[in-house]
Design a protein around this motif. Structure first.
Motif, short mmCIF file in Angstrom:
data_model
loop_
_atom_site.label_atom_id
_atom_site.label_comp_id
_atom_site.label_asym_id
_atom_site.label_seq_id
_atom_site.Cartn_x
_atom_site.Cartn_y
_atom_site.Cartn_z
N ASP A 129 97.11 72.60 24.83
CA ASP A 129 96.86 73.80 25.64
C ASP A 129 95.36 74.07 25.76
O ASP A 129 94.88 74.49 26.82
N TRP A 130 94.61 73.85 24.66
CA TRP A 130 93.16 74.06 24.72
C TRP A 130 92.50 73.07 25.68
O TRP A 130 91.62 73.45 26.46
N GLY A 169 100.65 72.99 32.97
CA GLY A 169 99.35 72.53 33.43
C GLY A 169 98.98 71.10 33.09
O GLY A 169 97.98 70.59 33.60
N ASP A 189 91.12 78.41 18.76
CA ASP A 189 91.45 78.10 20.17
C ASP A 189 92.27 76.83 20.31
O ASP A 189 92.67 76.46 21.42
N VAL A 235 93.85 71.60 28.29
CA VAL A 235 94.19 71.99 29.67
C VAL A 235 93.35 73.19 30.11
O VAL A 235 92.79 73.22 31.21
N ALA A 236 93.23 74.19 29.25
CA ALA A 236 92.54 75.43 29.62
C ALA A 236 91.04 75.24 29.77
O ALA A 236 90.39 76.02 30.48
N SER A 237 90.46 74.23 29.13
CA SER A 237 89.00 74.07 29.15
C SER A 237 88.51 73.07 30.19
O SER A 237 87.31 72.75 30.22
N GLN A 238 89.39 72.59 31.04
CA GLN A 238 88.98 71.63 32.07
C GLN A 238 88.09 72.31 33.11
O GLN A 238 88.31 73.45 33.50
N TRP A 275 85.82 67.24 31.78
CA TRP A 275 85.70 68.05 30.56
C TRP A 275 84.32 67.80 29.97
O TRP A 275 83.73 66.73 30.16
N ARG A 317 99.02 73.37 20.50
CA ARG A 317 97.83 74.21 20.67
C ARG A 317 96.64 73.39 21.14
O ARG A 317 95.84 73.84 21.97
#
Length: 558
Positions: free
Chosen positions: A438-439, A477, A397, A441-444, A450, A435
């Motif tokens: 991006d992880w 993002g 991820d 940003v996506a997991s906020q 976080w 990567r």
């Protein structure tokens, strides 16, 4: 609740950082949260030590509604085992220990609820995380717990009658009795104890008492109150025990009864705080005496986290990096002994490996490669090798995880910043860092925070370090995530009262999870320095919160 307001961010952060560093000098042992595991070991074995009632009250206050202690999932096993065994050790008829007090009814209720929680967790497929000495601690505690249950079969204890006919508790999945048994055979054969065992000497039970192969260092055994009490075996009996009693009494006094797993953490705290602040560009004027003292801890094999602990590559590399960034570089040759040829071990004989240790070694060696021509010749190939090693261990991820911290945000913060700062400039590194971004940003979380189990100030700070310290382009993002994260951090800043180490959830791995207060505070302060420097990602309306806490716990206005 504080809100972000325009102010002189750089001056405010610099002042707060200066106060943070000063507080380290004023309190050399370091500031770390108390531990349920360690405190319970003192409850069971040292009721004669001042603060016994306060330690019992601490255990009672920390029990969750489900009967357990500690963090969610498998992280609850060690503290719950320790707390329940300590409460059962207070039962009438147990081994007489000076200072034993009459059993309180609320302790029986807490023990009963704890036993029920353990019944649901042990042997039910729940895996226990890879925390230090867990394969010794859990079998030792389960054996003692079963001993208490055996005695309950022959005595009437109101409130615990349910357990008179209960079966013996099994070991959790993945943990067997073999390692502890092998240590017993080692002792029987008269072999010397491995130094790394000293931190958990209490697992040996009575065999730890005055073990001839153990000598307290600065009054401590393995920098651990529980290990020190286990070695002492009871109240001091001679003047030779004075330094040991002083260590224990000072540790108890600092936190009013409860104790941490490791103390003092002087070198560890100073190295991490200084390296975090200077990496982010926080202006620091560190006293020559502090820097000289930190450098003096480095020997041929590096330095240690605390007295009586083995030297380790993690503390050594962070110390080297902090000194180098502050203008006092030391030859990193002391790291050579930790090089396995593939990666760097945390200490000799380590089982497994650590992402964050190798990230810190990459920073230490990478700085010398970039700034010292002779070092570049010696260490460039090692820097390339460590880079490949870290890249190969990135999760699918985009995150990293590690054995020294429960949150992937810490490991990702360490790996990403080390790779961004010192990895060779090759396409795969940039791709890997992308990567990771991006992880993050996506997991906020929706509130801008976080966190693994819910949003925390600490994990939010690590995530923002990645977004503000690594991102060089406006990836999808990132700008929105940074703005939302800074708003959360500013609003939550009042929760980081410096005077209370229990405010934030413990996330760092020791025998129990712990919270190194100043180290986390440094990471939070450094975010605001990064935010000031990254005007391309941060809107001008966002700035440092209008209140920051100084090292004494007082709140001052910016």
């Amino acid at each position: 609740m504080s809100t972000p307001v325009p102010c002189s961010t750089e001056a405010t952060v610099a002042t707060a950082a200066r106060e943070l560093v000063t507080s380290m000098v004023l309190e050399p042992p370091g500031l770390v949260s108390p531990s349920v595991y360690e405190t319970a070991r003192l409850v069971a074995s040292a009721p004669w030590l001042p603060g016994h009632t306060a330690r019992l009250d601490y255990l009672l206050a920390g029990q969750r509604a489900d009967g357990g202690w500690g963090a969610p999932g498998g992280y609850a096993v060690v503290p719950t085992l320790s707390a329940v065994e300590a409460l059962l050790a207070q039962l009438p008829g147990e081994t007489d220990v000076p200072g034993r007090q009459p059993l309180r009814a609320e302790l029986v209720g807490a023990a009963d609820r704890g036993l029920r929680a353990l019944h649901d967790r042990l042997g039910a497929g729940h895996e226990v995380p890879d925390t230090p000495a867990v394969d010794l601690i859990v079998p030792a505690l389960v054996a003692r717990l079963n001993g208490h249950l055996d005695r309950l079969r022959h005595q009437h204890q109101p409130g615990l009658d349910t357990w008179r006919n209960a079966g013996r508790f099994p070991l959790p999945a993945g943990i067997g009795p073999e390692r502890l048994a092998s240590i017993g055979r080692l002792l029987a054969a008269g072999a010397p104890l491995p130094q790394k065992l000293l931190h958990a000497l209490e697992v040996l039970g009575g065999a730890a008492c005055r073990h001839p192969g153990v000598s307290p260092v600065a009054g401590a055994v393995g920098a651990s109150p529980a290990a020190t009490v286990a070695w002492l075996g009871g109240p001091p009996t001679s003047a030779h025990d004075r330094s040991v009693l002083t260590y224990l009494e000072d540790t108890v006094r600092r936190q009013g009864g409860p104790v941490p797993c490791t103390t003092p953490i002087t070198v560890f705290e100073r190295a991490w705080v200084l390296s975090t602040l200077v990496r982010a560009g926080v202006p620091l004027a560190v006293s020559p005496k502090l820097l000289a003292g930190l450098g003096a801890t480095l020997g041929a094999a590096g330095t240690t986290t605390g007295p009586g602990l083995p030297t380790d590559a993690d503390t050594t590399s962070v110390t080297l990096y902090a000194l180098a960034r502050l203008g006092h570089p030391v030859d990193p040759a002391c790291l050579t002994g930790y090089d396995t040829g593939e990666h760097f071990c945390t200490w000799q004989g380590e089982d497994g490996w650590s992402i964050t240790t190798n990230a810190h070694v990459l920073e230490a060696l990478g700085w010398h490669v970039a700034n010292d021509v002779r070092a570049a010749v010696r260490h460039r190939s090692t820097v390339h090798r460590l880079t490949r090693w870290l890249l190969d261990r990135q999760q699918a991820d985009g995150s990293w995880s590690d054995r020294w911290h429960s949150s992937p945000y810490y490991a990702t913060f360490c790996a990403a910043l080390a790779l961004d700062g010192y990895a060779p400039d090759i396409p795969v590194t940039a791709w890997s860092l992308g990567r990771a971004i991006d992880w993050v940003v996506a997991s906020q979380h929706a509130d801008g925070s976080w966190g693994r189990w819910g949003g925390t100030v600490e994990e939010t700070a690590y995530a923002l370090h990645v977004l503000l310290g690594v991102a060089r382009e406006d990836r999808p993002g990132v700008r929105v995530a940074v703005a939302s994260g800074l708003r959360y951090l500013a609003a939550a800043d009042d929760l980081m009262s410096f005077s209370d180490a229990t405010v934030a959830p413990p996330l760092w791995h020791d025998k129990d999870l712990y919270h190194p207060v100043r180290i986390v505070r440094a990471a939070t302060l450094a975010v605001w320095q990064l935010a000031q420097a990254r005007s391309d990602l941060v809107t001008s309306a966002l700035s440092v919160p209008h209140r920051l806490h100084d090292g004494s716990g007082m709140i001052r206005s910016a």
